[in-house]
Design an enzyme around this catalytic site. Structure first.
Site, PDB file in Angstrom:
ATOM      1  CB  CYS A   2     -16.573  -0.477 -35.014  1.00  0.00           C
ATOM      2  SG  CYS A   2     -16.081  -0.001 -36.683  1.00  0.00           S
ATOM      3  NE  ARG A  27     -15.341   1.601 -29.320  1.00  0.00           N
ATOM      4  CZ  ARG A  27     -14.059   1.740 -29.006  1.00  0.00           C
ATOM      5  NH1 ARG A  27     -13.725   2.437 -27.938  1.00  0.00           N
ATOM      6  NH2 ARG A  27     -13.117   1.206 -29.747  1.00  0.00           N
ATOM      7  CD1 TRP A  76     -17.428   6.968 -37.079  1.00  0.00           C
ATOM      8  CD2 TRP A  76     -15.542   6.375 -38.118  1.00  0.00           C
ATOM      9  NE1 TRP A  76     -16.786   8.122 -37.485  1.00  0.00           N
ATOM     10  CE2 TRP A  76     -15.628   7.779 -38.125  1.00  0.00           C
ATOM     11  CE3 TRP A  76     -14.438   5.770 -38.727  1.00  0.00           C
ATOM     12  CZ2 TRP A  76     -14.648   8.587 -38.706  1.00  0.00           C
ATOM     13  CZ3 TRP A  76     -13.457   6.574 -39.297  1.00  0.00           C
ATOM     14  CH2 TRP A  76     -13.580   7.964 -39.284  1.00  0.00           C
ATOM     15  CG  ASN A 102     -12.645  -1.255 -33.691  1.00  0.00           C
ATOM     16  OD1 ASN A 102     -12.612  -0.492 -34.653  1.00  0.00           O
ATOM     17  ND2 ASN A 102     -12.288  -0.886 -32.474  1.00  0.00           N
ATOM     18  N   GLY A 103     -11.110  -2.153 -36.533  1.00  0.00           N
ATOM     19  CA  GLY A 103      -9.721  -2.005 -36.948  1.00  0.00           C
ATOM     20  C   GLY A 103      -9.623  -1.869 -38.457  1.00  0.00           C
ATOM     21  CD  GLU A 485     -10.043  21.144 -26.601  1.00  0.00           C
ATOM     22  OE1 GLU A 485     -11.042  20.452 -26.325  1.00  0.00           O
ATOM     23  OE2 GLU A 485      -9.136  20.728 -27.358  1.00  0.00           O
ATOM     24  CE  LYS A 489     -14.140  19.824 -26.806  1.00  0.00           C
ATOM     25  NZ  LYS A 489     -13.122  19.279 -27.674  1.00  0.00           N
ATOM     26  CD  GLU A 492     -14.484  17.992 -31.200  1.00  0.00           C
ATOM     27  OE1 GLU A 492     -13.984  16.947 -31.660  1.00  0.00           O
ATOM     28  OE2 GLU A 492     -14.210  18.428 -30.084  1.00  0.00           O
ATOM     29  CG  HIS A 508       3.597  36.663 -40.621  1.00  0.00           C
ATOM     30  ND1 HIS A 508       4.754  37.112 -41.219  1.00  0.00           N
ATOM     31  CD2 HIS A 508       3.651  37.084 -39.330  1.00  0.00           C
ATOM     32  CE1 HIS A 508       5.486  37.762 -40.323  1.00  0.00           C
ATOM     33  NE2 HIS A 508       4.838  37.750 -39.168  1.00  0.00           N
ATOM     34  CE  LYS A 607     -14.683  10.343 -25.613  1.00  0.00           C
ATOM     35  NZ  LYS A 607     -14.679  11.807 -25.424  1.00  0.00           N
TER      36      LYS A 607
END
Length: 612
Positions: A2, A27, A76, A102-103, A485, A489, A492, A508, A607
Site C-alpha cells: 500500500c 502501490r 491494495w 502497510n503489511g 519476460e 509483460k 500482467e 513434452h 508495484k
C-alpha cells in the site's frame, strides 16, 4: 504494497496528502483515505472505495477538509475485499487512535479475539483495525504514552508493518514504525513529510531519513526523533536523494510505462557509465575485491518476477564467461527451502525497490548461513541495500508503472558487468575479448533507440491481435530467459493468458495446446541454437498457430518460415536480451492499449511486493 503519506507543517495537509498519494497510486489503488487534524485538534477521516480520483472528488481535491497535519493511504487489499469499510485510515473504538498500515499481521485473528474479550468492536475485515485498537488497548490499560503503547503492540504483532498513527490526546505529532515494509521521512524547514516511497515527497524535499527495521519515530513539524523497540532514542542521519522531481512525472507521455520504455537508452547508459571507468569494469564501489571473486565457489541469483528473469540471464552468462557454477532461485521458494550454502558462495539478490519481502527474507537467511551477499537494487538506502554485504546500484531512477521496463534493463547491465569481470579476474576472459565485450555493451543504448524509432510496426501488429486469448513464447538458452519476460509483460498488463516455454519442451505436452490462431512467438537471437527453435516454429505453424519470429538482423532469413518477423539490431549474443525485450515490452503495452486497459495500474497488481 500500500501507499502511505503523512504531512505536518504550515500548509493545508489534505492537498499535499492527495498529491503524495497520486505519486504512490502504483502501490495500491482499490481504495484510499485521509485523516486530517484541524485547528481544534479534531481528526476528520474521509475514505472511498476505488481509484484515488473518487477520494479527490469526495473532498473537492482536499479543499473540504482543513488542517495542517494528516496521514493518507492507498490500499491494495490483503485482508478484506475492497470497500469503504476496509479502506484506511482505521479508528479505535473511542476515536482516540487513528492510523494506516502497510503489511500483513499474521496473528491478527488471535489478537482480534483478545480485544473482543476486552469489549472492543470491529467494523472492518482488516488486520490494520486490529493493530490500531491494540495500540489503544495498551495506551489505556497501562496509562502510557504513544511510543510505549506502539512498542507493546509491535512486540505482540507477527508479520510485517509500516505503521503511521496519530493520537487524539497528543496533537501535532505523527508516530511511525516499521518492520520489513518501507518508510521514509523528509524534513524541509518547519515541514515534515512521510511516505512509503520517495516519489511521494520528492517535489518537497530530497533530504530523507530511512527508518531502520524494528524502529519507531515521532514526527513533528520540521523535526523527528527515532526510537528502538525498547523506547530508547537512536540517532539517524539524513540521506540526500539524487533524483530529479520531474523523473516521477509522465512528461507528456500517455502512460508512465511508455515514458519508462523510452527512458531505457538513457538509464542503460547511466548504469554502464557508473560501473565502467576508463574502459574497465570497476567493482570497487560494490565492495567485491579480486580475491573475493577468485574464491567464489558458486553463485545463486535470487529474485522475484522480472528480476528473477534477469537472474536466469545471469546464470547463463556467469557460467559461460566465468565458468562459475550458477543457478537462479525464486526468492519465495528459496527462503523456505533448506539450501546448502557456505562462506564461499555468493548469493545475488536482485530487486528494483530493495524492499521485496521474499527477497529480503532470502538475503537474511543467506547471511545467517554464512554466504556472502550482493544486492542489485535501484533504491539507495533500501533494506536490501543496507543489509547486503555488497551492493551494486542500478540507475533507473523512479519507476512508476507497475510493469517494470527500465529497471529490468538496468539490472541486465549489472549482471553483464558481473559476468564479464568475474570471467576476466578468473583468467577466462582474455584482454581482447574483455575490451570487445565492454565496447559492444556500450552500443546497447543507441540500438535500443533504433528499436523505439520503429515501434509503430509493433503497434500495428498489436492492434490486429488484441483479441487473442492465448499466447506462447518459446526459446532456448538466453532466448528462453527473454521468453519469460516477454510472456510476463503480455499477461500482467494485457490480461492475455500467456506462457513461456523452453522450446525443446514443446513435444513434452505443451504442443497439445496449439490450435488454429494460437499466437506463438519464437525468440531467435542465439546463433548456435536458432535452427532448432525455427524447427519448433514450423511444427506449431503446421498445427494452426500464428507464428512470430523475433530475431537479430543478419542471423537468419526467417520471413518465409513465420507469419510475422520482428528484427533487432545486430549485437553480441551475450547482450541480446537488452534488445529483444524492448519489442516485447511494446507488444504488451500496445495490446493493453488496444483493449482499453489501464496500462500503469493492472488489476490485482501493485508495484512493490512488500508482503508475502
Amino acid at each position: 504494497m500500500c501507499g502511505i503519506v503523512g504531512y505536518i507543517g504550515k500548509n493545508e495537509a489534505a492537498p499535499i496528502l492527495l498529491d503524495g498519494l497520486t505519486k504512490l497510486e502504483y502501490r495500491g489503488y482499490d481504495s484510499a483515505g485521509i485523516a486530517v487534524e484541524d485547528e481544534n485538534n479534531v481528526v476528520n477521516v474521509v475514505r472511498a472505495k476505488g481509484r484515488l480520483q473518487i477520494l479527490k472528488d469526495k473532498t473537492n481535491n482536499g479543499e473540504n477538509i482543513k488542517g495542517h497535519l494528516g496521514i493518507g493511504h492507498t490500499r491494495w487489499a490483503t485482508h478484506g475485499e475492497p470497500s469503504e469499510e476496509n479502506a484506511h485510515p482505521h479508528i479505535s473504538n473511542d476515536n482516540s487512535v487513528i492510523g494506516v498500515h502497510n503489511g500483513i499481521i499474521e496473528n491478527y485473528q488471535e489478537l482480534k479475539e483478545k480485544l473482543q474479550k476486552n469489549g472492543y468492536k470491529f467494523f472492518s475485515q482488516t488486520d490494520t483495525e486490529v493493530a490500531i485498537n491494540l495500540i489503544d488497548y495498551y495506551l489505556k490499560k497501562y496509562k502510557i504514552g504513544p511510543v510505549d503503547a506502539i512498542n507493546r503492540c509491535l512486540v505482540r504483532i507477527r508479520g510485517s508493518y509500516a505503521l503511521e498513527v496519530i493520537f487524539k490526546d497528543y496533537p501535532g505529532k505523527i508516530y511511525v514504525a516499521r518492520k520489513d515494509s518501507p518508510m521514509i521521512i523528509g524534513i524541509k524547514g518547519d515541514e515534515s513529510f512521510i511516505a512509503s516511497d520517495v516519489p511521494a515527497i520528492l517535489k518537497h524535499t530530497n533530504e530523507v531519513y530511512y527508518i531502520d527495521n524494528l524502529e519507531m519515530a515521532c514526527v513533528e513539524g520540521g523535526k523527528v526523533e527515532f526510537y528502538d523497540l525498547n523506547g530508547d532514542v537512536v540517532k539517524r542521519e539524513p540521506v540526500k536523494v539524487e533524483l530529479d522531481p520531474q523523473s516521477a512525472e509522465k512528461g507528456g507521455y500517455e502512460h508512465f510505462m511508455m515514458k519508462e520504455i523510452h527512458e531505457q537508452p538513457k538509464v542503460i547508459k547511466d548504469t554502464i557509465n557508473s560501473i565502467v571507468k576508463d574502459d574497465h569494469i570497476d567493482l570497487s564501489n560494490v565492495g567485491l575485491t579480486q580475491d573475493a571473486i577468485k574464491n567464489i565457489n558458486q553463485i545463486i541469483f535470487v529474485a522475484c518476477g522480472s528480476a528473477y528473469h534477469v537472474g536466469v540471464v545471469g546464470q547463463y552468462l556467469v557460467e559461460d564467461l566465468a565458468r562459475i557454477p550458477s543457478r537462479v532461485e525464486l526468492a519465495s521458494e528459496f527462503r523456505y527451502r533448506n539450501p546448502i550454502l557456505d562462506k564461499k558462495d555468493l548469493v545475488v539478490i536482485i530487486s528494483q525497490s530493495g524492499e521485496t519481502a521474499d527477497s529480503l527474507a532470502a538475503l537474511r537467511m543467506a547471511k545467517e548461513r554464512g554466504a556472502k551477499t550482493l544486492g542489485i537494487v535501484n533504491v539507495v538506502g533500501s533494506s536490501i541495500a543496507r543489509e547486503a554485504d555488497n551492493v551494486l546500484y542500478t540507475l533507473a531512477g523512479p519507476e512508476i508503472a507497475v510493469a517494470t521496463t527500465k529497471a529490468y534493463s538496468t539490472q541486465l547491465i549489472a549482471v553483464y558487468c558481473l559476468a564479464i569481470e568475474f570471467g576476466a579476474v578468473r583468467g577466462l576472459v582474455e584482454r581482447e575479448k574483455y575490451f570487445g565485450l565492454i565496447e559492444e555493451m556500450k552500443t546497447i543504448p543507441d540500438k535500443v533507440e533504433k528499436i523505439l524509432e520503429d515501434k509503430e510496426r509493433i503497434q500495428w501488429f498489436a492492434s490486429k491481435f488484441s483479441h487473442i486469448k492465448d499466447a506462447f513464447f518459446i526459446g532456448r538458452g538466453i532466448d528462453y530467459a527473454i521468453s519469460l519476460e516477454g510472456s510476463l509483460k503480455m499477461k500482467e498488463i494485457s490480461y492475455v493468458h500467456s506462457e513461456a516455454y523452453a522450446a525443446g519442451e514443446l513435444k513434452h505436452g505443451t504442443i497439445s495446446l496449439i490450435e488454429d490462431g494460437t499466437l506463438v512467438i519464437g525468440i531467435l537471437t542465439q546463433p548456435d541454437i536458432v535452427e532448432k527453435t525455427i524447427s519448433n516454429l514450423v511444427e506449431v505453424k503446421s498445427r494452426g498457430a500464428y507464428t512470430v519470429g523475433l530475431t537479430t538482423i543478419g542471423n537468419f532469413n526467417i520471413e518465409d518460415t513465420v507469419n510475422f518477423t520482428i528484427y533487432t539490431p545486430k549485437i553480441d549474443s551475450h547482450f541480446a536480451t537488452s534488445l529483444a525485450v524492448v519489442p516485447l515490452q511494446l507488444l504488451g503495452y500496445y495490446i493493453s492499449c488496444a483493449k482499453g486497459l489501464d496500462v500503469d495500474k493492472p488489476r490485482n497488481l501493485a508495484k512493490s511486493v512488500t508482503v508475502e
